[in-house]
Write a protein that holds these residues in place. Structure first.
Motif, PDB file in Angstrom:
ATOM      1  N   GLU A 108       0.827  -1.211   0.000  1.00  0.00           N
ATOM      2  CA  GLU A 108       0.000   0.000   0.000  1.00  0.00           C
ATOM      3  C   GLU A 108       0.862   1.260   0.000  1.00  0.00           C
ATOM      4  OE1 GLU A 108      -2.397  -0.577   3.476  1.00  0.00           O
ATOM      5  OE2 GLU A 108      -3.435  -2.296   2.586  1.00  0.00           O
ATOM      6  N   THR A 109       1.928   1.239   0.785  1.00  0.00           N
ATOM      7  CA  THR A 109       2.803   2.414   0.870  1.00  0.00           C
ATOM      8  C   THR A 109       3.515   2.653  -0.451  1.00  0.00           C
ATOM      9  OG1 THR A 109       3.142   1.981   3.231  1.00  0.00           O
ATOM     10  CG2 THR A 109       4.685   3.486   2.157  1.00  0.00           C
ATOM     11  N   LEU A 110       4.038   1.588  -1.056  1.00  0.00           N
ATOM     12  CA  LEU A 110       4.730   1.737  -2.337  1.00  0.00           C
ATOM     13  C   LEU A 110       3.773   2.227  -3.420  1.00  0.00           C
ATOM     14  CD1 LEU A 110       7.025  -1.414  -2.299  1.00  0.00           C
ATOM     15  CD2 LEU A 110       7.731   0.970  -2.058  1.00  0.00           C
ATOM     16  N   GLU A 111       2.546   1.722  -3.410  1.00  0.00           N
ATOM     17  CA  GLU A 111       1.560   2.167  -4.395  1.00  0.00           C
ATOM     18  C   GLU A 111       1.262   3.655  -4.220  1.00  0.00           C
ATOM     19  OE1 GLU A 111      -3.048   1.266  -5.589  1.00  0.00           O
ATOM     20  OE2 GLU A 111      -1.812  -0.408  -4.881  1.00  0.00           O
ATOM     21  N   ARG A 112       1.153   4.083  -2.973  1.00  0.00           N
ATOM     22  CA  ARG A 112       0.868   5.492  -2.687  1.00  0.00           C
ATOM     23  C   ARG A 112       2.025   6.401  -3.108  1.00  0.00           C
ATOM     24  NH1 ARG A 112       2.345   8.074   1.688  1.00  0.00           N
ATOM     25  NH2 ARG A 112       2.564   6.188   2.931  1.00  0.00           N
ATOM     26  N   LEU A 113       3.272   5.954  -2.850  1.00  0.00           N
ATOM     27  CA  LEU A 113       4.437   6.778  -3.160  1.00  0.00           C
ATOM     28  C   LEU A 113       4.768   6.789  -4.646  1.00  0.00           C
ATOM     29  CD1 LEU A 113       6.785   5.879  -0.189  1.00  0.00           C
ATOM     30  CD2 LEU A 113       5.533   8.015  -0.561  1.00  0.00           C
ATOM     31  N   GLY A 114       4.516   5.692  -5.319  1.00  0.00           N
ATOM     32  CA  GLY A 114       4.779   5.625  -6.754  1.00  0.00           C
ATOM     33  C   GLY A 114       6.187   5.224  -7.116  1.00  0.00           C
ATOM     34  N   SER A 115       7.181   5.749  -6.424  1.00  0.00           N
ATOM     35  CA  SER A 115       8.573   5.445  -6.748  1.00  0.00           C
ATOM     36  C   SER A 115       9.437   5.659  -5.513  1.00  0.00           C
ATOM     37  CB  SER A 115       9.053   6.352  -7.877  1.00  0.00           C
ATOM     38  OG  SER A 115      10.421   6.169  -8.130  1.00  0.00           O
ATOM     39  N   VAL A 116      10.399   4.764  -5.289  1.00  0.00           N
ATOM     40  CA  VAL A 116      11.322   4.911  -4.161  1.00  0.00           C
ATOM     41  C   VAL A 116      12.747   4.636  -4.617  1.00  0.00           C
ATOM     42  CG1 VAL A 116       9.619   4.317  -2.383  1.00  0.00           C
ATOM     43  CG2 VAL A 116      10.998   2.513  -3.401  1.00  0.00           C
ATOM     44  N   ALA A 117      13.688   5.315  -3.978  1.00  0.00           N
ATOM     45  CA  ALA A 117      15.107   5.080  -4.248  1.00  0.00           C
ATOM     46  C   ALA A 117      15.581   3.836  -3.516  1.00  0.00           C
ATOM     47  CB  ALA A 117      15.935   6.281  -3.823  1.00  0.00           C
ATOM     48  N   ALA A 118      14.963   3.566  -2.347  1.00  0.00           N
ATOM     49  CA  ALA A 118      15.366   2.408  -1.551  1.00  0.00           C
ATOM     50  C   ALA A 118      14.230   2.000  -0.630  1.00  0.00           C
ATOM     51  CB  ALA A 118      16.615   2.720  -0.728  1.00  0.00           C
ATOM     52  N   LEU A 119      14.211   0.731  -0.300  1.00  0.00           N
ATOM     53  CA  LEU A 119      13.274   0.186   0.673  1.00  0.00           C
ATOM     54  C   LEU A 119      14.111  -0.489   1.750  1.00  0.00           C
ATOM     55  CD1 LEU A 119      10.502  -0.704   1.737  1.00  0.00           C
ATOM     56  CD2 LEU A 119      10.594  -2.615   0.120  1.00  0.00           C
ATOM     57  N   HIS A 120      13.955  -0.022   2.984  1.00  0.00           N
ATOM     58  CA  HIS A 120      14.682  -0.570   4.121  1.00  0.00           C
ATOM     59  C   HIS A 120      13.675  -1.294   5.014  1.00  0.00           C
ATOM     60  CE1 HIS A 120      18.229   2.173   3.511  1.00  0.00           C
ATOM     61  NE2 HIS A 120      17.281   2.877   2.895  1.00  0.00           N
ATOM     62  N   LEU A 121      13.901  -2.568   5.276  1.00  0.00           N
ATOM     63  CA  LEU A 121      13.054  -3.330   6.185  1.00  0.00           C
ATOM     64  C   LEU A 121      13.863  -3.580   7.446  1.00  0.00           C
ATOM     65  CD1 LEU A 121      11.613  -5.947   3.665  1.00  0.00           C
ATOM     66  CD2 LEU A 121      10.625  -3.760   4.373  1.00  0.00           C
ATOM     67  N   VAL A 122      13.392  -3.090   8.577  1.00  0.00           N
ATOM     68  CA  VAL A 122      14.107  -3.176   9.840  1.00  0.00           C
ATOM     69  C   VAL A 122      13.219  -3.903  10.843  1.00  0.00           C
ATOM     70  CG1 VAL A 122      15.252  -1.879  11.679  1.00  0.00           C
ATOM     71  CG2 VAL A 122      15.185  -0.942   9.342  1.00  0.00           C
ATOM     72  N   ALA A 123      13.693  -5.037  11.346  1.00  0.00           N
ATOM     73  CA  ALA A 123      12.873  -5.829  12.262  1.00  0.00           C
ATOM     74  C   ALA A 123      13.739  -6.781  13.061  1.00  0.00           C
ATOM     75  CB  ALA A 123      11.829  -6.623  11.481  1.00  0.00           C
ATOM     76  N   HIS A 124      13.117  -7.413  14.029  1.00  0.00           N
ATOM     77  CA  HIS A 124      13.781  -8.504  14.721  1.00  0.00           C
ATOM     78  C   HIS A 124      13.839  -9.686  13.764  1.00  0.00           C
ATOM     79  CE1 HIS A 124      13.939  -6.556  18.600  1.00  0.00           C
ATOM     80  NE2 HIS A 124      12.670  -6.190  18.450  1.00  0.00           N
ATOM     81  N   GLY A 125      14.700 -10.631  14.065  1.00  0.00           N
ATOM     82  CA  GLY A 125      14.798 -11.785  13.185  1.00  0.00           C
ATOM     83  C   GLY A 125      15.235 -13.029  13.914  1.00  0.00           C
ATOM     84  N   GLU A 126      15.089 -14.122  13.218  1.00  0.00           N
ATOM     85  CA  GLU A 126      15.584 -15.431  13.627  1.00  0.00           C
ATOM     86  C   GLU A 126      16.235 -16.023  12.390  1.00  0.00           C
ATOM     87  OE1 GLU A 126      12.057 -17.477  14.859  1.00  0.00           O
ATOM     88  OE2 GLU A 126      11.866 -16.331  16.715  1.00  0.00           O
TER      89      GLU A 126
END
Length: 108
Positions: A43-61
């Motif tokens: 939804e966010t990408l559709e709203r923005l239309g274009s991005v230079a980068a996508l950063h996903l920050v989360a906990h992990g295993e």
């Protein structure tokens, strides 16, 4: 625009610190523990239309990114394949994807 999606783990001080460290041109979107991370990102990408980068920050295993209500592992990524393919509409040849998750890359 750099888009940063982070897990809203209840540690508002960490999120506020991250926001303070982001430079101009970054947009921060949080994903709550009961939210569908792939849907929020889509939804966010559709709203923005274009991005230079996508950063996903989360906990992990090992092999898993814990972002939103469902762990993002190889099975979840296959199941969300069509929704994730839609992200390419917001990507250019120069768009970068960064995944930050403690321990996510560990293991076999």
């Amino acid at each position: 625009v750099h888009l940063a999606h982070v897990e809203a783990s209840g540690r508002e001080d960490d999120i506020e610190r991250l926001v303070g460290e982001l430079g101009a041109g970054y947009q921060l979107v949080t994903v709550g523990p009961n939210q569908d991370a792939v849907a929020i990102i889509s939804e966010t990408l559709e709203r923005l239309g274009s991005v230079a980068a996508l950063h996903l920050v989360a906990h992990g295993e090992p092999g898993v990114l814990l972002l939103g209500k469902a762990p993002l592992d190889s099975v979840a990524l296959v199941e969300a394949d069509q929704r994730i393919r839609g992200w390419k509409r917001a990507f250019t040849d120069a768009t970068q994807l960064f995944v930050y998750g403690c321990r996510t890359a560990q293991g076999d």
